[in-house]
Scaffold this motif. Structure first.
Motif, PDB file in Angstrom:
ATOM      1  N   VAL B 572      -0.520 -15.565 -21.201  1.00  0.00           N
ATOM      2  CA  VAL B 572      -0.422 -15.394 -19.744  1.00  0.00           C
ATOM      3  C   VAL B 572      -0.732 -13.948 -19.376  1.00  0.00           C
ATOM      4  CG1 VAL B 572       1.343 -17.174 -19.605  1.00  0.00           C
ATOM      5  CG2 VAL B 572       2.022 -14.777 -19.796  1.00  0.00           C
ATOM      6  N   ASP B 573      -0.938 -13.719 -18.102  1.00  0.00           N
ATOM      7  CA  ASP B 573      -1.141 -12.364 -17.588  1.00  0.00           C
ATOM      8  C   ASP B 573       0.186 -11.905 -16.998  1.00  0.00           C
ATOM      9  OD1 ASP B 573      -1.766 -10.067 -16.342  1.00  0.00           O
ATOM     10  OD2 ASP B 573      -3.304 -10.918 -15.013  1.00  0.00           O
ATOM     11  N   PRO B 574       0.899 -10.995 -17.684  1.00  0.00           N
ATOM     12  CA  PRO B 574       2.240 -10.611 -17.219  1.00  0.00           C
ATOM     13  C   PRO B 574       2.207  -9.966 -15.825  1.00  0.00           C
ATOM     14  CG  PRO B 574       1.753  -9.648 -19.380  1.00  0.00           C
ATOM     15  CD  PRO B 574       0.497 -10.276 -18.890  1.00  0.00           C
ATOM     16  N   ALA B 575       1.058  -9.416 -15.418  1.00  0.00           N
ATOM     17  CA  ALA B 575       0.990  -8.755 -14.118  1.00  0.00           C
ATOM     18  C   ALA B 575       0.963  -9.756 -12.978  1.00  0.00           C
ATOM     19  CB  ALA B 575      -0.244  -7.848 -14.062  1.00  0.00           C
ATOM     20  N   ILE B 647       5.076 -17.420 -25.954  1.00  0.00           N
ATOM     21  CA  ILE B 647       4.215 -16.879 -24.897  1.00  0.00           C
ATOM     22  C   ILE B 647       3.782 -15.462 -25.272  1.00  0.00           C
ATOM     23  CG2 ILE B 647       4.147 -16.180 -22.473  1.00  0.00           C
ATOM     24  CD1 ILE B 647       6.508 -18.580 -22.510  1.00  0.00           C
ATOM     25  N   ILE B 648       2.473 -15.221 -25.193  1.00  0.00           N
ATOM     26  CA  ILE B 648       1.969 -13.864 -25.433  1.00  0.00           C
ATOM     27  C   ILE B 648       1.129 -13.447 -24.235  1.00  0.00           C
ATOM     28  CG2 ILE B 648       1.960 -14.156 -27.953  1.00  0.00           C
ATOM     29  CD1 ILE B 648      -1.072 -14.556 -27.789  1.00  0.00           C
ATOM     30  N   ALA B 649       0.719 -12.189 -24.216  1.00  0.00           N
ATOM     31  CA  ALA B 649      -0.124 -11.705 -23.123  1.00  0.00           C
ATOM     32  C   ALA B 649      -1.579 -12.055 -23.396  1.00  0.00           C
ATOM     33  CB  ALA B 649       0.029 -10.192 -22.989  1.00  0.00           C
ATOM     34  N   LEU B 650      -2.379 -12.199 -22.353  1.00  0.00           N
ATOM     35  CA  LEU B 650      -3.798 -12.509 -22.507  1.00  0.00           C
ATOM     36  C   LEU B 650      -4.509 -11.418 -23.301  1.00  0.00           C
ATOM     37  CD1 LEU B 650      -4.765 -13.962 -19.016  1.00  0.00           C
ATOM     38  CD2 LEU B 650      -5.068 -15.081 -21.219  1.00  0.00           C
ATOM     39  N   ASP B 651      -4.074 -10.148 -23.124  1.00  0.00           N
ATOM     40  CA  ASP B 651      -4.706  -9.049 -23.875  1.00  0.00           C
ATOM     41  C   ASP B 651      -4.467  -9.220 -25.362  1.00  0.00           C
ATOM     42  OD1 ASP B 651      -5.478  -8.062 -21.484  1.00  0.00           O
ATOM     43  OD2 ASP B 651      -3.860  -6.564 -21.334  1.00  0.00           O
ATOM     44  N   THR B 652      -3.244  -9.631 -25.702  1.00  0.00           N
ATOM     45  CA  THR B 652      -2.937  -9.886 -27.116  1.00  0.00           C
ATOM     46  C   THR B 652      -3.789 -11.034 -27.616  1.00  0.00           C
ATOM     47  OG1 THR B 652      -0.670  -9.378 -26.461  1.00  0.00           O
ATOM     48  CG2 THR B 652      -1.014 -10.155 -28.717  1.00  0.00           C
ATOM     49  N   ALA B 654      -6.678 -11.943 -26.685  1.00  0.00           N
ATOM     50  CA  ALA B 654      -8.069 -11.536 -26.893  1.00  0.00           C
ATOM     51  C   ALA B 654      -8.261 -10.878 -28.255  1.00  0.00           C
ATOM     52  CB  ALA B 654      -8.506 -10.595 -25.775  1.00  0.00           C
ATOM     53  N   THR B 655      -7.221 -10.201 -28.757  1.00  0.00           N
ATOM     54  CA  THR B 655      -7.362  -9.558 -30.062  1.00  0.00           C
ATOM     55  C   THR B 655      -7.167 -10.541 -31.208  1.00  0.00           C
ATOM     56  OG1 THR B 655      -5.020  -9.005 -30.253  1.00  0.00           O
ATOM     57  CG2 THR B 655      -6.428  -7.409 -29.108  1.00  0.00           C
ATOM     58  N   LEU B 656      -6.565 -11.692 -30.926  1.00  0.00           N
ATOM     59  CA  LEU B 656      -6.219 -12.632 -31.991  1.00  0.00           C
ATOM     60  C   LEU B 656      -7.154 -13.831 -32.064  1.00  0.00           C
ATOM     61  CD1 LEU B 656      -2.349 -12.698 -31.427  1.00  0.00           C
ATOM     62  CD2 LEU B 656      -3.569 -11.514 -33.245  1.00  0.00           C
ATOM     63  N   TYR B 657      -7.791 -14.174 -30.947  1.00  0.00           N
ATOM     64  CA  TYR B 657      -8.561 -15.428 -30.880  1.00  0.00           C
ATOM     65  C   TYR B 657      -9.995 -15.169 -30.487  1.00  0.00           C
ATOM     66  CZ  TYR B 657      -4.176 -18.072 -31.113  1.00  0.00           C
ATOM     67  OH  TYR B 657      -2.990 -18.620 -31.515  1.00  0.00           O
ATOM     68  N   ARG B 658     -10.883 -16.102 -30.857  1.00  0.00           N
ATOM     69  CA  ARG B 658     -12.272 -16.067 -30.405  1.00  0.00           C
ATOM     70  C   ARG B 658     -12.459 -16.959 -29.183  1.00  0.00           C
ATOM     71  NH1 ARG B 658     -11.679 -12.715 -33.044  1.00  0.00           N
ATOM     72  NH2 ARG B 658     -12.746 -11.907 -34.890  1.00  0.00           N
ATOM     73  N   GLU B 659     -11.544 -17.922 -28.987  1.00  0.00           N
ATOM     74  CA  GLU B 659     -11.689 -18.866 -27.877  1.00  0.00           C
ATOM     75  C   GLU B 659     -11.659 -18.118 -26.554  1.00  0.00           C
ATOM     76  OE1 GLU B 659      -9.942 -19.450 -30.552  1.00  0.00           O
ATOM     77  OE2 GLU B 659     -10.503 -21.460 -31.267  1.00  0.00           O
ATOM     78  N   ARG B 660     -12.505 -18.541 -25.615  1.00  0.00           N
ATOM     79  CA  ARG B 660     -12.582 -17.873 -24.324  1.00  0.00           C
ATOM     80  C   ARG B 660     -12.326 -18.827 -23.158  1.00  0.00           C
ATOM     81  NH1 ARG B 660     -11.564 -14.508 -26.869  1.00  0.00           N
ATOM     82  NH2 ARG B 660     -12.717 -12.686 -27.571  1.00  0.00           N
ATOM     83  N   ALA B 661     -11.915 -20.049 -23.461  1.00  0.00           N
ATOM     84  CA  ALA B 661     -11.725 -21.029 -22.384  1.00  0.00           C
ATOM     85  C   ALA B 661     -10.318 -20.910 -21.792  1.00  0.00           C
ATOM     86  CB  ALA B 661     -11.932 -22.434 -22.922  1.00  0.00           C
ATOM     87  N   ASP B 662     -10.229 -21.032 -20.487  1.00  0.00           N
ATOM     88  CA  ASP B 662      -8.923 -21.029 -19.822  1.00  0.00           C
ATOM     89  C   ASP B 662      -8.410 -22.463 -19.735  1.00  0.00           C
ATOM     90  OD1 ASP B 662      -8.857 -18.319 -19.412  1.00  0.00           O
ATOM     91  OD2 ASP B 662      -9.954 -18.451 -17.518  1.00  0.00           O
TER      92      ASP B 662
END
Lengths: 267, 841
Positions: B572-575, B647-652, B654-662
């Protein structure tokens, strides 16, 4: 199928008879049905002797215990106390399975009704005890019985296709096929017309005379009892006398007194 | 003796007919389940084998695990140089670059959305490529495409037509050929668009990268040796796999779901068989009672108890063998019907020739024979105990044994205690003990409980006059029979009620927690329901730019490995999330996710004994095992609204996964916009992404609970078979008891009862048995659902919800069906010849 002699040689085989003339006897047999207040003493110390090769009739009013006595003698039912000896074997000491084997091999039955397995033919019904024991029938014995009982052209029929008299004759053939020590008949003529009844009783008589077959028959019909060599009377679970070489009139007379005395006792 | 058994079975074939039907249906169900899942497995295996048939080895980006929950992990593309390096190695006959990805096909302006994948791939000639061109030619230019024959046929695509392919880039392409797949004409439930390599790279925005390199070994080189050589040459960054391994891994991933379906089908088949077993036991029990005099005669003529026992078991064996054979044959047909049924409820299974293995036939035979013989064992034992004297007496009714009642009470108390323990915190597996105890208890106590229950339920029937009263008495007079017949039906109804109550409770709770937590005005999600979500990142960008929209917040899902288990997480996006969702943290904060930590649902923290500040080791496909600090705890119901417990942040992410689908984009509208206008604006902005669905909250909830409905619908439909068998049981029991009551029914007719009245006596009895079954079944089902809900409640607040309408429908259907089950026996009873009936002893 099990070979009975291999499994149970000592118990079901007749002990060499100390009394060659006695086929069966009871000593002080007691049998009670039910418990507590509703208990009924069907047999109350009955001691009888059944002579070998003879035709014995057992008579008595309803509830006198005559059927119970027959069941006890035949190993169909157990007794509470006393001895039931069949050719020297004490039935009281036998377990269920041993009594079954004894019935199969040493005893024959004719009942009042529902004598035959409806899904089997007359021939198969006659051979049923042998089939159950896994033994081969003796063709001569079968032919002789079938001819004597006049069933030759009925062997392929199912019980439903036979008359009441024919069904009872099939039952007699089945009872005799194993050459049993005793044939027990429980009101065999109860459901038959008088002509068929006479024919059937005639067969039982001939079985005793010609084959030396011991026959015990429970009946309440004095005319039927008159075919026997001897009549035992039962009342209230006790033996109440006997009559040798009976005639219908003598039996009727005896029964009338028996019934009266029972009524008086009850009153 | 065998002849006697055979004769007796054949003579009674009419009485045993319904028993045979019951076993046939149960066996057909088992056979059908096995054939169906075997077939699907074979088709999937074939499909994956075909895909790699012409290749010896595949070189691709290395990952920690290939797939999770049936979803293949996305891999990074390989640089173009890899192709050349592999091709240069000795022993390599050919090294071909392949590009593969997702590309939605649009025909005549309408998107083609298959249930499976929308494949976009670079075309390769055989042997490497598995898509031979059947009509036209291969794609050779940037504006050319080849589609699979199945899709072309289904959507009227012809050579020369122009179609649109929407991948990362969108292009309009001319169809120059139609391709098959191996010897088939397409991939099941999928569309395939094949373009040349450069076009595929462009549409998927891979630059010069390739998805994988397909390697064909030189004729005299073993694949295993070559695999080692390539691995050494390229290092750990790439993975070299044999085509067999890839096919096996792919098939295994696809089979995971299939295994679940197999277990579900077999469990349902077991339920049907259990109901059938009740019917068989009951039939044999009645037949034995009716034959008591005949059996006694056999005993008097010298049959041992063992002979009688073997004779009855022999009858059961004959019935079982006949029924199992018939059931196996029918089951093969049933497989095709079940496949269609599953498809109708949204569970697609691949279509193709049915696979019947010897194992299936063996299982069918063993199951059919075993169930029949075991069910008949009890009656057979009783038959063996028939006293020879019974031939001379009128058969007397046996009372309920004290031992039986005692055992029944014991089983019931055990079951009840187990259910109580579960409700107060014992593990959920105890529910199985509770269910077994309840079933056993009911089976044993049935004869004791039936008469009072029947009289109670029969109260209204007394209003129906003499037939009603006679029906109540008849049912109460043969308690064992009534209980066994009703219990068979109750079992089916209990399962249906259980699922209805459980399903509704779960659905309502999901709805409630979603409504409570998610405050967004609109939710954008993929209409295709991909497991990880399937929204292109542009969806979010386009909505975010709209003036009608105040806040957008993206949610992504990912798989990770938790020891041996595969688990899911939500990014998720915590902001922005707090502005579209009211999350209640019980410790730490959502904001702290920015530091790369993880927020856990409360019950997970409780079970693992984790607190804020502890570390949680998590294994990711691309990055391996990482220890993530726990930065907060979230209420369980709120975690459920976000679909996972981690639950993790979207930024995290991005560093862990290659998937880009929402998975979802939560939208809050600008304060002074008209919602309808805003919704139209959002929809219009997404015109280019046809699979993005703009939903309000109700629709978003429906999307989440749709699965529950599908499974519920399918399982209920299949359970109807068990109910049908139980209804056959009612018909059978009544038909048999009519034979037994011939004299009594004849007497009724003789003293002036009309045919109608006699008929209704039987019909009311059928309804009464159904009513008894419904009462017990629905109560039991709802009770166990309540216990299960109590268990679920521990992990996420779940409230018991009784679907009154659904349960009322169950009751109504069961009672009506009971009436129908009584029709035939009632007809026979009414038509009975009076004189002959009285003459029957």
């Amino acid at each position: 199928m099990t070979n009975r002699t291999a499994v149970l040689p000592s118990v079901t085989d007749p002990i060499p008879a100390a009394e060659p003339d006695v086929a069966a006897r009871t000593r002080a047999v007691v049998k009670t049905y039910g418990r507590g207040a509703t208990a009924v003493r069907a047999l109350d110390g009955v001691s009888v002797t059944i002579a070998r090769g003879r035709f014995t009739a057992v008579m008595g009013p309803s509830g006198s215990g005559k059927s119970t006595l027959l069941h006890a003698l035949a190993g169909l039912d157990t007794v509470d106390s006393g001895e039931v000896l069949l050719g020297g074997t004490d039935l009281a000491r036998l377990g269920e399975r041993q009594r079954t084997l004894l019935r199969r091999d040493r005893v024959g039955f004719v009942f009042q009704s529902f004598n035959l397995v409806p899904t089997l033919t007359a021939r198969e019904n006659i051979l049923l005890p042998l089939t159950l024991a896994g033994r081969r029938p003796d063709p001569e014995r079968l032919d002789h019985l079938v001819a004597t009982l006049g069933l030759a052209d009925r062997l392929r029929h199912r019980p439903g296709e036979l008359s009441g008299g024919q069904q009872q004759r099939v039952a007699v053939a089945r009872a005799l096929i194993t050459r049993p020590e005793i044939v027990f008949a429980d009101e065999p003529t109860g459901n038959l017309d008088s002509q068929s009844a006479r024919a059937l009783l005639g067969f039982l008589r001939r079985a005793a005379d010609e084959l030396g077959q011991t026959v015990v028959m429970v009946t309440h019909d004095p005319h039927a009892a008159a075919y026997a060599d001897r009549v035992l009377f039962l009342a209230d679970g006790r033996v109440d006398g006997e009559l040798a070489d009976p005639t219908a009139a003598a039996v009727l007379d005896r029964m009338a007194r028996l019934t009266r005395s029972t009524d008086e006792e009850g009153a | 003796m065998w002849r006697l058994t055979l004769r007796s079975t054949l003579a009674r074939r009419a009485r045993l007919a319904l028993t045979v039907v019951a076993v046939v249906l149960g066996v057909a169900f088992v056979t059908g389940s096995l054939v169906l899942t075997d077939t699907s497995t074979r088709l999937l295996d074939d499909q994956f084998r075909t895909a790699t048939a012409g290749t010896d080895l595949t070189v691709r980006d290395a990952v920690a695990f290939d797939s999770a929950m049936g979803v293949e992990v996305a891999r990074d593309p390989l640089p173009e140089t890899t192709v050349r390096r592999v091709a240069a190695l000795p022993g390599v006959s050919a090294a071909r670059p392949l590009v593969r990805g997702e590309g939605l096909l649009e025909v005549a302006g309408r998107p083609v959305v298959p249930r499976g994948a929308s494949v976009l791939a670079s075309w390769e000639p055989a042997p490497v490529g598995a898509f031979p061109v059947r009509t036209g030619r291969a794609p050779a230019a940037a504006d050319e495409v080849v589609v699979d024959e199945d899709t072309a046929r289904a959507h009227g695509v012809r050579l020369g037509d122009t179609v649109t392919v929407r991948a990362v880039e969108t292009a309009r392409l001319r169809v120059v050929g139609l391709a098959g797949f191996g010897d088939r004409s397409g991939l099941p439930d999928s569309t395939v668009a094949l373009v040349d390599l450069a076009t595929a790279q462009r549409l998927l925005r891979l630059g010069t990268g390739v998805s994988e390199v397909a390697v064909v070994a030189a004729p005299d080189v073993a694949a295993g040796d070559l695999r080692q050589r390539i691995g050494q040459a390229l290092g750990a960054e790439v993975e070299v796999a044999t085509s067999q391994d890839i096919a096996a891994a792919g098939a295994k991933a696809a089979r995971a779901q299939l295994d679940m379906i197999r277990v579900m089908l077999l469990a349902l088949a077991a339920a049907a068989l259990l109901v059938g077993a009740f019917l068989i036991g009951n039939t044999f029990s009645i037949v034995v009672t009716q034959r008591a005099r005949e059996l006694a005669l056999l005993r008097a003529a010298g049959a041992t108890g063992g002979q009688v026992l073997r004779s009855i078991l022999g009858e059961a064996l004959l019935v079982g063998v006949a029924a199992a054979g018939l059931g196996a044959v029918l089951g093969v047909g049933a497989a095709a019907a079940m496949r269609r049924l599953a498809g109708a409820f949204g569970v697609p299974l691949p279509d193709g020739g049915l696979v019947v293995t010897p194992r299936t036939l063996l299982v069918a035979a063993v199951v059919g024979v075993l169930v029949t013989v075991l069910a008949a064992a009890g009656p057979a034992r009783r038959a063996a105990r028939v006293a020879p004297v019974a031939a001379l007496r009128r058969a007397t009714a046996a009372g309920t044994g004290r031992t039986r009642t005692g055992l029944g009470l014991l089983a019931t108390v055990t079951g009840g205690a187990a259910a109580g323990l579960v409700a107060t915190g014992a593990p959920v597996t105890l529910l199985a003990v509770a269910a077994t105890g309840a079933l056993l208890g009911l089976a044993l106590l049935g004869p004791a409980l039936a008469p009072p229950l029947v009289r109670l339920l029969g109260r209204p029937l007394r209003l129906a006059g003499t037939p009603g009263r006679l029906a109540v008495e008849a049912a109460a007079r043969t308690p064992a029979r009534t209980a066994a017949t009703a219990l068979a039906l109750a079992l089916g109804l209990a399962l249906i009620s259980y699922l209805a109550v459980l399903g509704t409770s779960v659905k309502n709770s999901i709805r409630d927690s979603y409504a409570e937590v998610v405050t967004a005005d609109l939710v954008v999600e993929s209409a295709r329901g991909e497991m990880l979500g399937g929204l292109a990142p542009e969806v979010h960008e386009r909505i975010a730019g709209l003036p009608e929209v105040a806040v957008t917040s993206r949610i992504r899902y990912g798989h990770w490995r938790d020891g041996e288990q595969v688990s899911a997480l939500t990014a998720v996006d915590p902001a922005t999330l707090p502005r579209v969702a009211a999350l209640r943290m019980t410790a730490g904060s959502l904001d702290a996710l920015r530091g790369g930590g993880v927020v856990l649902a409360e019950h997970v923290a409780r079970q693992r004994g984790l607190r804020v500040g502890d570390d949680l080791p998590m294994t990711f496909s691309h990055t391996g095992t990482r220890r993530l600090p726990v930065v907060g705890l979230l209420r369980d119901s709120d975690a459920r609204a976000l679909a996972t417990d981690h639950i993790i942040a979207l930024d995290t992410f991005a560093t862990l996964y290659r998937e880009r689908a929402d998975a979802s984009v939560l939208v809050r509208l600008a304060p002074d916009t008209d919602p309808a206008v805003a919704r139209r604006a959002v929809t219009a902005a997404l015109a280019d992404t046809p699979t993005a669905d703009v939903r309000d909250q109700a629709a978003a909830v429906a999307g989440r609970t749709g699965m529950v409905d599908q499974v519920l619908g399918l399982v209920t439909a299949l359970l109807m078979l068990a109910v049908l068998i139980a209804l056959l049981g009612i018909t059978n029991t009544l038909a048999l008891s009519i034979t037994e009551r011939t004299a009594e029914l004849g007497l009724l007719r003789a003293v002036g009862a009309s045919r109608r009245q006699v008929g209704w006596t039987i019909r009311w009895e059928a309804v009464l048995v159904a009513a008894l079954a419904t009462t017990v079944g629905v109560t039991l089902g709802a009770g166990f659902a309540a216990a299960t809900v109590a268990v679920l409640d521990r992990d996420a607040p779940t409230a018991l919800a009784l679907p009154a309408g659904r349960l009322a429908a169950v009751v109504a259907v069961a009672l009506t069906a009971g009436l129908l089950a009584g029709l035939l026996p009632a007809r026979r009873a009414a038509r009975m010849d009076v004189l002959r009936a009285i003459a029957t002893p």
